[in-house]
Motif scaffolding. Structure first.
Motif, PDB file in Angstrom:
ATOM      1  N   PHE A  15       0.880  -1.170   0.000  1.00 49.41           N
ATOM      2  CA  PHE A  15       0.000   0.000   0.000  1.00 49.41           C
ATOM      3  C   PHE A  15       0.919   1.222   0.000  1.00 49.41           C
ATOM      4  N   ARG A 108     -14.467 -18.821  -1.425  1.00 47.81           N
ATOM      5  CA  ARG A 108     -13.120 -18.949  -0.871  1.00 47.81           C
ATOM      6  C   ARG A 108     -12.437 -20.191  -1.464  1.00 47.81           C
ATOM      7  N   GLU A 383      -3.064  -9.771  -1.175  1.00 53.97           N
ATOM      8  CA  GLU A 383      -3.414  -8.471  -1.542  1.00 53.97           C
ATOM      9  C   GLU A 383      -4.680  -8.599  -2.263  1.00 53.97           C
ATOM     10  N   THR A 384      -5.659  -8.643  -1.717  1.00 49.25           N
ATOM     11  CA  THR A 384      -7.084  -8.556  -1.562  1.00 49.25           C
ATOM     12  C   THR A 384      -7.586  -7.216  -2.084  1.00 49.25           C
ATOM     13  N   ASN A 404      -4.498 -13.321  -1.692  1.00 51.32           N
ATOM     14  CA  ASN A 404      -3.818 -13.211  -0.405  1.00 51.32           C
ATOM     15  C   ASN A 404      -2.720 -12.162  -0.504  1.00 51.32           C
ATOM     16  N   GLU A 423      -3.139 -18.524  -0.781  1.00 49.78           N
ATOM     17  CA  GLU A 423      -4.109 -18.487   0.318  1.00 49.78           C
ATOM     18  C   GLU A 423      -3.851 -19.548   1.384  1.00 49.78           C
ATOM     19  N   ASP A 426      -3.230 -18.737   4.972  1.00 50.45           N
ATOM     20  CA  ASP A 426      -4.280 -18.318   5.917  1.00 50.45           C
ATOM     21  C   ASP A 426      -4.707 -19.454   6.851  1.00 50.45           C
ATOM     22  N   TYR A 437       0.186 -12.374   8.496  1.00 48.47           N
ATOM     23  CA  TYR A 437      -0.374 -11.191   9.162  1.00 48.47           C
ATOM     24  C   TYR A 437      -0.178 -11.240  10.673  1.00 48.47           C
ATOM     25  N   SER A 455     -10.630 -16.743   6.869  1.00 52.34           N
ATOM     26  CA  SER A 455     -10.356 -15.427   6.288  1.00 52.34           C
ATOM     27  C   SER A 455     -10.747 -14.323   7.259  1.00 52.34           C
ATOM     28  N   SER A 456     -10.216 -13.128   7.000  1.00 52.65           N
ATOM     29  CA  SER A 456     -10.659 -11.940   7.743  1.00 52.65           C
ATOM     30  C   SER A 456     -11.523 -11.032   6.878  1.00 52.65           C
ATOM     31  N   GLY A 476      -6.485  -5.901   3.476  1.00 55.31           N
ATOM     32  CA  GLY A 476      -5.598  -5.526   4.587  1.00 55.31           C
ATOM     33  C   GLY A 476      -5.330  -6.644   5.569  1.00 55.31           C
ATOM     34  N   GLY A 477      -5.582  -7.905   5.156  1.00 53.18           N
ATOM     35  CA  GLY A 477      -5.262  -9.035   6.045  1.00 53.18           C
ATOM     36  C   GLY A 477      -6.006  -8.898   7.360  1.00 53.18           C
TER      37      GLY A 477
HETATM   38  O1  DON Z   1      -8.581 -13.796   3.583  1.00 55.68           O
HETATM   39  C1  DON Z   1      -7.834 -13.110   4.260  1.00 55.68           C
HETATM   40  O2  DON Z   1      -8.094 -12.719   5.368  1.00 55.68           O
HETATM   41  C2  DON Z   1      -6.518 -12.658   3.639  1.00 55.68           C
HETATM   42  N1  DON Z   1      -6.088 -13.609   2.662  1.00 55.68           N
HETATM   43  C3  DON Z   1      -6.699 -11.293   3.062  1.00 55.68           C
HETATM   44  C4  DON Z   1      -5.460 -10.771   2.400  1.00 55.68           C
HETATM   45  C5  DON Z   1      -5.415  -9.325   2.225  1.00 55.68           C
HETATM   46  O3  DON Z   1      -6.266  -8.595   2.655  1.00 55.68           O
HETATM   47  C6  DON Z   1      -4.214  -8.802   1.534  1.00 55.68           C
HETATM   48  N2  DON Z   1      -4.330  -7.426   1.232  1.00 55.68           N
HETATM   49  N3  DON Z   1      -3.801  -6.540   1.723  1.00 55.68           N
END
Ligand code: DON
Length: 573
Positions: A15, A108, A383-384, A404, A423, A426, A437, A455-456, A476-477
């Motif tokens: 970011f 997912r 990176e979502t 991810n 992924e 996670d 994260y 996931s978050s 944002g994980g």
């Molecule tokens: O599903 C999740 O929680 C993570 N894989 C999300 C990854 C994410 O947000 C990456 N971006 N910054």
């Protein structure tokens, strides 16, 4: 040896840091139906890339509904925002129809059938750093294409061919990359070559990428055309599936033809909860996000946040203590509901969450070491990138989708031109071992064949008086949940506009590590000193969240909130 959380920094760096330019990003552009306060009456699309937002608004103007636009935007993001937009990853959709119908779609990724609990541990039983993060073993079976097929089948109005066409055009004719994208692609050149020695469309072999260079993706064009022609079978069977399996064989990955053919997304009942008279509609497990969001709101509801003020020391303290307890619950109680009995009812009870806050002490930070997950009685059965869309009729879609990490596993499927996710990281690869994260987990989120990783991601919709009020979500994980939470309270408690709520500086705590991550200038120096004196470890960090959201004003107009932390754009009409 446990994994360090160093990779968090990589994500953080993906970011861009905040600048003053941010303040200008309140300007939401668009041509039609705009009133003089920058609001729109016919609908709105907010996404991470201007080209994708334009695709969505064009579909709405052609008479498509919010789901048609969402499908078109998902595929367009796979072309113009390959760091997170995807067909090789997965995601979640929360839907609210203009008639009040609500629904949630879980697309997912899943672990391959041959995945196993200890697959990322060495012979001494320690996590092998990077094995779940990069390369062939990091990928789960992709869910995005099936998810889009299901969403379109249930709610779409335009033809499948129509909603796929804009992405095909962007891949075939190319699009101009942004300055940020040029920088990212250049910095990943070596990594891309490591995993794709024959090159990929993302690698510029002649010189470095510059802003406005045209990125043409020939292989991806063909893949998208197959999906356009054959639907699900165009991806999960035939030439594309063959390419995925060949890629896996090249790098000793696990995904087989059967894994692809057997992948199906799942319609799930959304999580709902109340906060100060508003109804929250959000994503159930396999996401932890919806439950955690409602838990956070219930935990702080009894406190006078508005009186204390935005990011005042008391506000921050109460929120951090709530986050500490909720993330401790996440680590123990949440996982794929098809494999683990998530105690959803108890976690969503206002009494449970208010009792969890009963032992916090105004005088001093509660050490995370003294906070365990809440006690659950018995078992319960039962990176979502993010984009938000509302159409002319008031149907709303909230989708968060991911590979991810930025550009996922960095493996682009040869011949098919798309990136595979990473992924698998996670999952909890070992009880107590932090993932990328810094999140920890245990039995609920252990790896098992065909299981979805926790996931978050928290795509959410808020209602007021039974009517649409807000559509919101972010990447944002682990910070996703707390960013969505803060965006919602910024509007409800602190009377911010959508753009102000999105742009407002954020902070984050996740139980472990016992640190409060704070964006620059999020908390003033006096409040920071007061918090430090009580034992809170304040750690400065780069951007937190990249929220894209829509607010319906009391006059019935739509306000966009496009996160200035990225190239995000809100377009209304
Ligand atoms: O599903 C999740 O929680 C993570 N894989 C999300 C990854 C994410 O947000 C990456 N971006 N910054």
């Amino acid at each position: 040896m446990q994994k360090t959380i160093k990779p968090l920094i990589k994500i953080k760096n993906s970011f861009a840091s905040l600048t003053l330019v941010v303040l200008l990003a309140g300007c939401v552009t668009g041509q039609l139906g705009k009133n003089n306060s920058g609001e729109y009456k016919n609908g709105m699309v907010v996404s991470a890339h201007p080209e994708a937002s334009q695709v969505g608004i064009d579909i709405l103007k052609k008479g498509g509904n919010a789901v048609d636009a969402a499908v078109a935007v998902q595929f367009a993001l796979a072309v113009v925002y390959p760091n997170a937009g995807n067909i090789g990853g997965g995601g979640f959709m929360v839907y609210r129809g203009a008639n009040g119908e609500i629904n949630a779609l879980d697309f997912r990724e899943k672990a391959a059938a041959s995945a196993s609990r200890d697959m990322y541990l060495d012979s001494a039983g320690n996590p092998i750093v990077d094995k779940s993060l990069y390369g062939y073993l990091a990928s789960g079976v992709p869910g995005s294409v099936d998810g889009m097929v299901e969403a379109h089948k249930k709610y779409g109005k335009l033809s499948w061919a129509q909603v796929l066409q804009p992405a095909i055009d962007l891949a075939q004719n190319g699009f101009k990359i942004t300055k940020r994208q040029a920088g990212e692609l250049n910095s990943l050149h070596r990594k891309f070559m490591e995993f794709n020695p024959d090159g990929t469309a993302f690698v510029n072999l002649e010189s470095t990428w510059q802003e406005n260079d045209l990125l043409v993706q020939k292989e991806l064009t063909n893949t998208l055309k197959l999906i356009q022609k054959k639907g699900r079978a165009g991806f999960y069977e035939g030439a594309v599936a063959d390419s995925v399996v060949a890629e896996m064989q090249r790098g000793k990955g696990l995904i087989t033809k059967e894994d692809l053919k057997n992948y199906h997304s799942a319609w799930r009942k959304p999580i709902t909860g109340n906060y100060r008279g508003y109804k929250i509609i959000t994503m159930p497990p396999t996401s932890s996000g919806g439950i955690a969001l409602v838990q956070l709101l219930q935990s702080v509801e009894k406190f006078p946040l508005k009186k204390w003020g935005h990011n005042a020391d008391s506000t921050v303290q109460v929120i951090v203590e709530a986050e500490r307890r909720v993330y401790a619950d996440r680590a123990t109680h949440l996982g794929d509901p098809d494999f683990y009995a998530v105690p959803q009812q108890q976690l969503l009870s206002p009494d449970y969450n208010q009792n969890r806050m009963a032992n916090f002490n105004w005088a001093a930070a509660t050490p995370s070491s003294s906070v365990l997950a809440g006690e659950i009685k018995g078992t319960e059965h039962e990176e979502t990138t993010h984009f938000s869309i509302v159409d002319r009729d008031g149907n709303a879609v909230s989708i968060t989708t991911t590979l991810n990490g930025s550009y996922g596993s960095l493996v682009a499927v040869k011949g098919a031109g798309f990136l595979l996710n990473n992924e698998m990281d996670d999952f909890s690869v070992k009880p107590g071992a932090p993932n990328m994260y810094g999140l920890v987990g245990g039995e609920a989120n252990a790896i098992a064949p065909n299981k979805r990783m926790l996931s978050s991601m928290t795509p959410s919709i808020v209602e007021k008086d039974g009517k649409l009020f807000m559509v919101v979500g972010t990447p944002g994980g682990s910070t996703i949940i707390t960013s969505v939470f803060q965006t919602i309270i910024n509007v409800i408690d602190f009377d911010m506009s959508m753009q102000e709520a999105v742009a407002a500086k954020k902070f984050h705590h996740q139980w472990l590590p016992d640190e409060v991550y704070v964006e620059k200038d999020a908390i003033d120096s006096l409040s920071t000193e007061k918090l430090k004196a009580k034992g809170y470890k304040i750690v400065p960090r780069g951007a937190i969240g990249r929220v894209d959201a829509i607010l319906k004003t009391k006059w019935g107009n739509y306000q966009g909130g496009a996160d200035p932390r990225g190239d995000d754009k809100a377009i209304g009409w």
